[in-house]
Design a protein around this motif. Structure first.
Motif, PDB file in Angstrom:
ATOM      1  N   MET A  34     -52.808 -10.830 145.513  1.00 31.43           N
ATOM      2  CA  MET A  34     -51.622 -10.196 146.087  1.00 31.43           C
ATOM      3  C   MET A  34     -52.088  -9.157 147.092  1.00 31.43           C
ATOM      4  O   MET A  34     -52.660  -8.139 146.719  1.00 31.43           O
ATOM      5  N   ARG A  35     -51.812  -9.419 148.376  1.00 28.04           N
ATOM      6  CA  ARG A  35     -52.280  -8.528 149.430  1.00 28.04           C
ATOM      7  C   ARG A  35     -51.148  -7.942 150.254  1.00 28.04           C
ATOM      8  O   ARG A  35     -51.392  -7.284 151.248  1.00 28.04           O
ATOM      9  N   SER A  36     -49.916  -8.188 149.852  1.00 31.67           N
ATOM     10  CA  SER A  36     -48.778  -7.552 150.522  1.00 31.67           C
ATOM     11  C   SER A  36     -47.894  -6.932 149.441  1.00 31.67           C
ATOM     12  O   SER A  36     -48.011  -7.266 148.269  1.00 31.67           O
ATOM     13  N   ARG A  37     -47.009  -6.047 149.845  1.00 31.17           N
ATOM     14  CA  ARG A  37     -46.193  -5.307 148.877  1.00 31.17           C
ATOM     15  C   ARG A  37     -45.118  -6.159 148.227  1.00 31.17           C
ATOM     16  O   ARG A  37     -44.513  -5.749 147.253  1.00 31.17           O
ATOM     17  N   GLU A  38     -44.874  -7.333 148.768  1.00 25.91           N
ATOM     18  CA  GLU A  38     -43.866  -8.227 148.199  1.00 25.91           C
ATOM     19  C   GLU A  38     -44.336  -9.665 148.362  1.00 25.91           C
ATOM     20  O   GLU A  38     -44.738 -10.069 149.455  1.00 25.91           O
ATOM     21  N   ILE A  39     -44.297 -10.433 147.261  1.00 28.03           N
ATOM     22  CA  ILE A  39     -44.657 -11.849 147.323  1.00 28.03           C
ATOM     23  C   ILE A  39     -43.614 -12.668 146.577  1.00 28.03           C
ATOM     24  O   ILE A  39     -42.957 -12.179 145.660  1.00 28.03           O
ATOM     25  N   VAL A  40     -43.463 -13.912 147.016  1.00 21.87           N
ATOM     26  CA  VAL A  40     -42.506 -14.830 146.400  1.00 21.87           C
ATOM     27  C   VAL A  40     -43.293 -15.882 145.627  1.00 21.87           C
ATOM     28  O   VAL A  40     -44.208 -16.504 146.163  1.00 21.87           O
ATOM     29  N   LEU A  41     -42.917 -16.055 144.343  1.00 15.96           N
ATOM     30  CA  LEU A  41     -43.517 -17.068 143.487  1.00 15.96           C
ATOM     31  C   LEU A  41     -42.614 -18.285 143.457  1.00 15.96           C
ATOM     32  O   LEU A  41     -41.393 -18.143 143.456  1.00 15.96           O
ATOM     33  N   GLY A  42     -43.199 -19.455 143.399  1.00 17.02           N
ATOM     34  CA  GLY A  42     -42.368 -20.648 143.295  1.00 17.02           C
ATOM     35  C   GLY A  42     -43.155 -21.908 143.530  1.00 17.02           C
ATOM     36  O   GLY A  42     -44.335 -21.992 143.226  1.00 17.02           O
ATOM     37  N   ARG A  43     -42.462 -22.875 144.112  1.00 17.73           N
ATOM     38  CA  ARG A  43     -43.044 -24.197 144.342  1.00 17.73           C
ATOM     39  C   ARG A  43     -42.769 -24.574 145.787  1.00 17.73           C
ATOM     40  O   ARG A  43     -41.619 -24.656 146.215  1.00 17.73           O
ATOM     41  N   THR A  61     -39.783 -12.921 142.581  1.00 21.21           N
ATOM     42  CA  THR A  61     -40.393 -12.042 143.571  1.00 21.21           C
ATOM     43  C   THR A  61     -41.077 -10.886 142.854  1.00 21.21           C
ATOM     44  O   THR A  61     -40.491 -10.289 141.945  1.00 21.21           O
ATOM     45  N   ILE A  62     -42.298 -10.586 143.269  1.00 20.55           N
ATOM     46  CA  ILE A  62     -43.005  -9.406 142.755  1.00 20.55           C
ATOM     47  C   ILE A  62     -43.070  -8.395 143.885  1.00 20.55           C
ATOM     48  O   ILE A  62     -43.491  -8.722 144.998  1.00 20.55           O
ATOM     49  N   LYS A  63     -42.612  -7.168 143.590  1.00 19.21           N
ATOM     50  CA  LYS A  63     -42.611  -6.097 144.592  1.00 19.21           C
ATOM     51  C   LYS A  63     -43.384  -4.905 144.072  1.00 19.21           C
ATOM     52  O   LYS A  63     -43.321  -4.571 142.883  1.00 19.21           O
ATOM     53  N   LEU A  64     -44.080  -4.239 144.980  1.00 17.22           N
ATOM     54  CA  LEU A  64     -44.758  -2.976 144.691  1.00 17.22           C
ATOM     55  C   LEU A  64     -43.895  -1.858 145.237  1.00 17.22           C
ATOM     56  O   LEU A  64     -43.590  -1.820 146.434  1.00 17.22           O
ATOM     57  N   ARG A  65     -43.487  -0.978 144.362  1.00 22.35           N
ATOM     58  CA  ARG A  65     -42.702   0.186 144.807  1.00 22.35           C
ATOM     59  C   ARG A  65     -43.638   1.278 145.300  1.00 22.35           C
ATOM     60  O   ARG A  65     -44.826   1.276 145.011  1.00 22.35           O
ATOM     61  N   SER A  66     -43.086   2.239 146.006  1.00 22.92           N
ATOM     62  CA  SER A  66     -43.907   3.313 146.570  1.00 22.92           C
ATOM     63  C   SER A  66     -44.512   4.213 145.502  1.00 22.92           C
ATOM     64  O   SER A  66     -45.491   4.904 145.759  1.00 22.92           O
ATOM     65  N   ASN A  67     -43.963   4.188 144.282  1.00 28.19           N
ATOM     66  CA  ASN A  67     -44.546   4.990 143.202  1.00 28.19           C
ATOM     67  C   ASN A  67     -45.707   4.267 142.517  1.00 28.19           C
ATOM     68  O   ASN A  67     -46.297   4.790 141.584  1.00 28.19           O
ATOM     69  N   GLY A  68     -46.017   3.039 142.963  1.00 27.06           N
ATOM     70  CA  GLY A  68     -47.152   2.306 142.414  1.00 27.06           C
ATOM     71  C   GLY A  68     -46.802   1.343 141.301  1.00 27.06           C
ATOM     72  O   GLY A  68     -47.696   0.717 140.738  1.00 27.06           O
ATOM     73  N   ASP A  69     -45.519   1.216 140.973  1.00 29.99           N
ATOM     74  CA  ASP A  69     -45.104   0.286 139.924  1.00 29.99           C
ATOM     75  C   ASP A  69     -44.795  -1.078 140.528  1.00 29.99           C
ATOM     76  O   ASP A  69     -44.216  -1.174 141.609  1.00 29.99           O
ATOM     77  N   PHE A  70     -45.161  -2.124 139.778  1.00 28.35           N
ATOM     78  CA  PHE A  70     -44.834  -3.492 140.171  1.00 28.35           C
ATOM     79  C   PHE A  70     -43.628  -3.954 139.373  1.00 28.35           C
ATOM     80  O   PHE A  70     -43.546  -3.723 138.168  1.00 28.35           O
ATOM     81  N   PHE A  71     -42.702  -4.633 140.065  1.00 29.73           N
ATOM     82  CA  PHE A  71     -41.532  -5.203 139.407  1.00 29.73           C
ATOM     83  C   PHE A  71     -41.427  -6.671 139.770  1.00 29.73           C
ATOM     84  O   PHE A  71     -41.724  -7.062 140.893  1.00 29.73           O
ATOM     85  N   ILE A  72     -40.995  -7.478 138.803  1.00 32.54           N
ATOM     86  CA  ILE A  72     -40.760  -8.894 139.041  1.00 32.54           C
ATOM     87  C   ILE A  72     -39.278  -9.168 138.835  1.00 32.54           C
ATOM     88  O   ILE A  72     -38.674  -8.657 137.891  1.00 32.54           O
ATOM     89  N   THR A  73     -38.696  -9.940 139.743  1.00 35.99           N
ATOM     90  CA  THR A  73     -37.303 -10.353 139.654  1.00 35.99           C
ATOM     91  C   THR A  73     -37.264 -11.861 139.485  1.00 35.99           C
ATOM     92  O   THR A  73     -37.914 -12.586 140.248  1.00 35.99           O
ATOM     93  N   ASN A  74     -36.508 -12.337 138.491  1.00 35.85           N
ATOM     94  CA  ASN A  74     -36.366 -13.767 138.274  1.00 35.85           C
ATOM     95  C   ASN A  74     -35.246 -14.286 139.167  1.00 35.85           C
ATOM     96  O   ASN A  74     -34.099 -13.888 139.024  1.00 35.85           O
ATOM     97  N   GLU A  75     -35.573 -15.174 140.072  1.00 32.37           N
ATOM     98  CA  GLU A  75     -34.583 -15.758 140.979  1.00 32.37           C
ATOM     99  C   GLU A  75     -34.396 -17.249 140.712  1.00 32.37           C
ATOM    100  O   GLU A  75     -33.656 -17.919 141.435  1.00 32.37           O
ATOM    101  N   GLY A  76     -35.067 -17.778 139.694  1.00 32.07           N
ATOM    102  CA  GLY A  76     -34.978 -19.204 139.376  1.00 32.07           C
ATOM    103  C   GLY A  76     -33.891 -19.481 138.358  1.00 32.07           C
ATOM    104  O   GLY A  76     -33.244 -18.580 137.824  1.00 32.07           O
ATOM    105  N   LYS A  77     -33.700 -20.768 138.066  1.00 34.72           N
ATOM    106  CA  LYS A  77     -32.667 -21.179 137.118  1.00 34.72           C
ATOM    107  C   LYS A  77     -33.082 -20.933 135.674  1.00 34.72           C
ATOM    108  O   LYS A  77     -32.256 -20.623 134.834  1.00 34.72           O
TER     109      LYS A  77
END
Length: 188
Positions: A82-91, A117-133
């Motif tokens: 992971m080399r950017s602050r936001e990445i999209v996981l999928g197929r 989607t995995i995002k890095l917030r400015s406070n250094g925390d990573f969050f993942i959001t489920n966008e799939g079914k």
């Protein structure tokens, strides 16, 4: 009387060789050149592919953080850097392109094209959001569609029977936190 060992001594090994097959030698030489050309082509592409997907090599695995890697998503067969602050996981399909193509790890027919989607917030925390079914599992807890949760270091992400370990580059994240504190960036 001639014994077997005496007869064996009389045979000249040089006379036993088969005649050369010119057609076979030509075909083997052409196949060898074609293989070498393909290897050179793959070697030239190797640097391009090692940026995002890197094969794992054995049990004594180190995350391999460098100055540009925020985190590593490590599977059984590959690891994603992971080399950017936001990445999209999928197929990835012919119509959809994602940052992390989970089909490199194994059978991904039940993985959504845009699973999360995995995002890095400015406070250094990573969050993942489920966008799939289907739900994702973070350390065994389900994450339903439309929900998000914080990712911790060494947490296990399970997506349709594909398991990944999420490893954080703490040195880089601490630098991000210090930079955010200097700039007084509000926390997301």
């Amino acid at each position: 009387m001639l014994t077997f060992s005496d007869a064996e001594d009389l045979i000249n090994d040089n006379e036993l060789t088969e005649p050369r097959d010119e057609a076979l030698e030509t075909e083997l030489a052409l196949a060898d050149r074609k293989s070498k050309k393909e290897i050179r082509s793959l070697e030239n592409e190797l640097d391009r592919w090692s940026v995002l997907v890197d094969s794992l090599s054995g049990i004594g695995f180190s995350p391999g953080f460098d100055a540009q890697t925020l985190a590593v998503i490590r599977g059984r067969m590959v690891r994603f850097l992971m080399r950017s602050r936001e990445i999209v996981l999928g197929r990835t399909t012919k119509d959809t392109t994602v940052d992390v193509d989970l089909s490199h790890e194994g059978p991904a027919c039940k993985v959504s094209r845009k699973q999360g989607t995995i995002k890095l917030r400015s406070n250094g925390d990573f969050f993942i959001t489920n966008e799939g079914k289907r739900p994702l599992y973070i350390d065994g807890r389900p994450l339903l569609c439309g929900h998000k949760t914080r990712l911790n270091d060494n947490c296990v992400i399970e997506i349709s029977n594909l398991r990944f370990v999420f490893l954080i580059n703490h040195d880089f994240i601490n630098a991000v936190r210090q930079e955010s504190a200097k700039m007084n960036i509000p926390l997301n």
